[in-house]
Design a protein around this motif. Sequence first.
Motif, PDB file in Angstrom:
ATOM      1  N   ARG A 166      18.399 -81.246 -67.054  1.00  9.49           N
ATOM      2  CA  ARG A 166      19.342 -81.191 -65.941  1.00  9.49           C
ATOM      3  C   ARG A 166      18.795 -81.942 -64.739  1.00  9.49           C
ATOM      4  N   ASP A 167      19.702 -82.239 -63.807  1.00  8.88           N
ATOM      5  CA  ASP A 167      19.318 -82.919 -62.570  1.00  8.88           C
ATOM      6  C   ASP A 167      20.263 -82.486 -61.462  1.00  8.88           C
ATOM      7  N   ASP A 168      19.709 -82.320 -60.268  1.00 15.44           N
ATOM      8  CA  ASP A 168      20.501 -81.995 -59.083  1.00 15.44           C
ATOM      9  C   ASP A 168      20.487 -83.185 -58.141  1.00 15.44           C
ATOM     10  N   ALA A 169      21.638 -83.467 -57.543  1.00 19.40           N
ATOM     11  CA  ALA A 169      21.685 -84.496 -56.511  1.00 19.40           C
ATOM     12  C   ALA A 169      20.807 -84.065 -55.343  1.00 19.40           C
ATOM     13  N   GLY A 170      20.024 -84.983 -54.826  1.00 21.85           N
ATOM     14  CA  GLY A 170      19.157 -84.655 -53.711  1.00 21.85           C
ATOM     15  C   GLY A 170      19.926 -84.528 -52.407  1.00 21.85           C
ATOM     16  N   ASP A 171      19.213 -84.190 -51.357  1.00 21.94           N
ATOM     17  CA  ASP A 171      19.830 -84.019 -50.045  1.00 21.94           C
ATOM     18  C   ASP A 171      20.502 -85.315 -49.606  1.00 21.94           C
ATOM     19  N   GLY A 172      21.792 -85.243 -49.342  1.00 28.79           N
ATOM     20  CA  GLY A 172      22.534 -86.420 -48.916  1.00 28.79           C
ATOM     21  C   GLY A 172      22.989 -87.308 -50.043  1.00 28.79           C
ATOM     22  N   SER A 173      22.554 -87.039 -51.278  1.00 28.83           N
ATOM     23  CA  SER A 173      22.933 -87.878 -52.417  1.00 28.83           C
ATOM     24  C   SER A 173      24.268 -87.421 -52.995  1.00 28.83           C
ATOM     25  N   GLU A 174      25.018 -88.371 -53.546  1.00 28.08           N
ATOM     26  CA  GLU A 174      26.304 -88.076 -54.159  1.00 28.08           C
ATOM     27  C   GLU A 174      26.310 -88.403 -55.650  1.00 28.08           C
ATOM     28  N   GLY A 175      25.127 -88.478 -56.260  1.00 26.55           N
ATOM     29  CA  GLY A 175      25.048 -88.755 -57.691  1.00 26.55           C
ATOM     30  C   GLY A 175      23.859 -88.073 -58.327  1.00 26.55           C
ATOM     31  N   ALA A 176      24.015 -87.650 -59.578  1.00 31.94           N
ATOM     32  CA  ALA A 176      22.933 -87.025 -60.339  1.00 31.94           C
ATOM     33  C   ALA A 176      22.982 -87.572 -61.754  1.00 31.94           C
ATOM     34  N   GLY A 177      21.832 -87.684 -62.391  1.00 34.69           N
ATOM     35  CA  GLY A 177      21.804 -88.241 -63.738  1.00 34.69           C
ATOM     36  C   GLY A 177      20.749 -87.589 -64.600  1.00 34.69           C
ATOM     37  N   VAL A 178      20.978 -87.614 -65.902  1.00 35.65           N
ATOM     38  CA  VAL A 178      20.044 -86.985 -66.834  1.00 35.65           C
ATOM     39  C   VAL A 178      19.981 -87.812 -68.113  1.00 35.65           C
ATOM     40  N   ALA A 179      18.768 -87.974 -68.654  1.00 39.44           N
ATOM     41  CA  ALA A 179      18.556 -88.663 -69.923  1.00 39.44           C
ATOM     42  C   ALA A 179      18.352 -87.631 -71.021  1.00 39.44           C
ATOM     43  N   PHE A 180      18.852 -87.930 -72.219  1.00 41.30           N
ATOM     44  CA  PHE A 180      18.661 -87.017 -73.345  1.00 41.30           C
ATOM     45  C   PHE A 180      18.706 -87.809 -74.643  1.00 41.30           C
TER      46      PHE A 180
ATOM     47  N   LEU B  85      27.134 -93.871 -59.037  1.00 40.78           N
ATOM     48  CA  LEU B  85      26.652 -93.945 -60.417  1.00 40.78           C
ATOM     49  C   LEU B  85      25.392 -94.810 -60.499  1.00 40.78           C
ATOM     50  N   ALA B  86      25.408 -95.936 -59.796  1.00 38.48           N
ATOM     51  CA  ALA B  86      24.224 -96.790 -59.777  1.00 38.48           C
ATOM     52  C   ALA B  86      23.035 -96.072 -59.152  1.00 38.48           C
ATOM     53  N   ALA B  87      23.307 -95.272 -58.111  1.00 37.55           N
ATOM     54  CA  ALA B  87      22.227 -94.539 -57.458  1.00 37.55           C
ATOM     55  C   ALA B  87      21.599 -93.515 -58.394  1.00 37.55           C
ATOM     56  N   ALA B  88      22.408 -92.875 -59.249  1.00 40.96           N
ATOM     57  CA  ALA B  88      21.866 -91.907 -60.211  1.00 40.96           C
ATOM     58  C   ALA B  88      20.930 -92.601 -61.196  1.00 40.96           C
ATOM     59  N   LEU B  89      21.316 -93.782 -61.675  1.00 38.74           N
ATOM     60  CA  LEU B  89      20.452 -94.558 -62.563  1.00 38.74           C
ATOM     61  C   LEU B  89      19.176 -94.975 -61.837  1.00 38.74           C
ATOM     62  N   HIS B  90      19.331 -95.471 -60.623  1.00 40.00           N
ATOM     63  CA  HIS B  90      18.190 -96.006 -59.872  1.00 40.00           C
ATOM     64  C   HIS B  90      17.200 -94.902 -59.506  1.00 40.00           C
ATOM     65  N   ARG B  91      17.700 -93.757 -59.092  1.00 38.33           N
ATOM     66  CA  ARG B  91      16.819 -92.663 -58.669  1.00 38.33           C
ATOM     67  C   ARG B  91      15.982 -92.134 -59.816  1.00 38.33           C
ATOM     68  N   ARG B  92      16.540 -92.158 -61.035  1.00 39.39           N
ATOM     69  CA  ARG B  92      15.799 -91.678 -62.206  1.00 39.39           C
ATOM     70  C   ARG B  92      15.025 -92.792 -62.896  1.00 39.39           C
ATOM     71  N   HIS B  93      14.995 -93.987 -62.289  1.00 40.97           N
ATOM     72  CA  HIS B  93      14.286 -95.143 -62.852  1.00 40.97           C
ATOM     73  C   HIS B  93      14.743 -95.453 -64.283  1.00 40.97           C
TER      74      HIS B  93
ATOM     75  N   LEU C 161      25.599 -80.783 -56.313  1.00 45.16           N
ATOM     76  CA  LEU C 161      26.081 -81.419 -57.540  1.00 45.16           C
ATOM     77  C   LEU C 161      24.973 -81.340 -58.574  1.00 45.16           C
ATOM     78  N   ARG C 162      25.312 -80.822 -59.746  1.00 47.36           N
ATOM     79  CA  ARG C 162      24.329 -80.693 -60.829  1.00 47.36           C
ATOM     80  C   ARG C 162      24.954 -81.166 -62.129  1.00 47.36           C
ATOM     81  N   ILE C 163      24.143 -81.869 -62.929  1.00 52.35           N
ATOM     82  CA  ILE C 163      24.558 -82.246 -64.275  1.00 52.35           C
ATOM     83  C   ILE C 163      23.490 -81.775 -65.248  1.00 52.35           C
ATOM     84  N   SER C 164      23.919 -81.247 -66.395  1.00 54.34           N
ATOM     85  CA  SER C 164      22.978 -80.827 -67.435  1.00 54.34           C
ATOM     86  C   SER C 164      23.493 -81.281 -68.794  1.00 54.34           C
TER      87      SER C 164
END
Length: 233
Positions: A190-204, A125-133, A178-181
């Motif tokens: 929407r956002d897709d988890a990148g290669d090797g990533s286990e988290g995805a995040g989206v702002a709305f 979950l932290a990685a999803a936040l961090h990756r999307r800044h 893994l995709r979240i929309s």
Amino acid sequence: ARAEGALRAVPTDMRASVVGTGQFSVKLSEGCHRVDLMAEVPSATVRRATDIDAEAREAGTGRLLDRDRSDAPDARLDFCLGEPGVVEIPFLGAAGPVKVVLSDAQWSMPAYVPGHFGARARGNLAAALHRRHAPAPRAQPIAEAVGTQGDTLVPVPIEPGRCYFAAAALIRGELRALRISAELGDRAARDDAGDGSEGAGVAFCSDLEESAALRVAARGNSPVWVLAVWPMD
């Protein structure tokens, strides 16, 4: 990394083998990490090319945290840990028995990332936040859900005129995708988890809508995921 808010950057080094390989084993704190590996380039005119490839794995389980196979003289690995632990970082591609430096830039774990789903989910979950800044949440999640393989729709009540961040993260199992929309009226993000990533995040953000439809699609070997939704200032 310091310009992007890293608390510190800690270097360590070792000498590669005669064929340019080696492995770091480092104990890291909870939170997010950016690990850079850089190798010395020999001064001899005729030398082997420097192209560092590396990966980070959780010691004990062997779980892949990130991998860099790019054609570049250095390697960069980004991942987050839900608790302190030992990470093994094998590398190859140095130009022989030269010094290789590992630089670990560290960001703190956001206060309102839930830990009751376990350390793996917390780190993802932290990685999803961090990756999307995304800025660190300032409140507890307004909604949480758990799901498994396939496509899952999660309706979430929201406030008009407010923005949110939703993250989906693997708890256990293995992922292929893994995709979240987030769907609000005729708008979607929407956002897709990148290669090797286990988290995805989206702002709305909501204009007049009082509910959002969050969709999580997970494919893999018996994946179990968690969804968290935070209000954002």
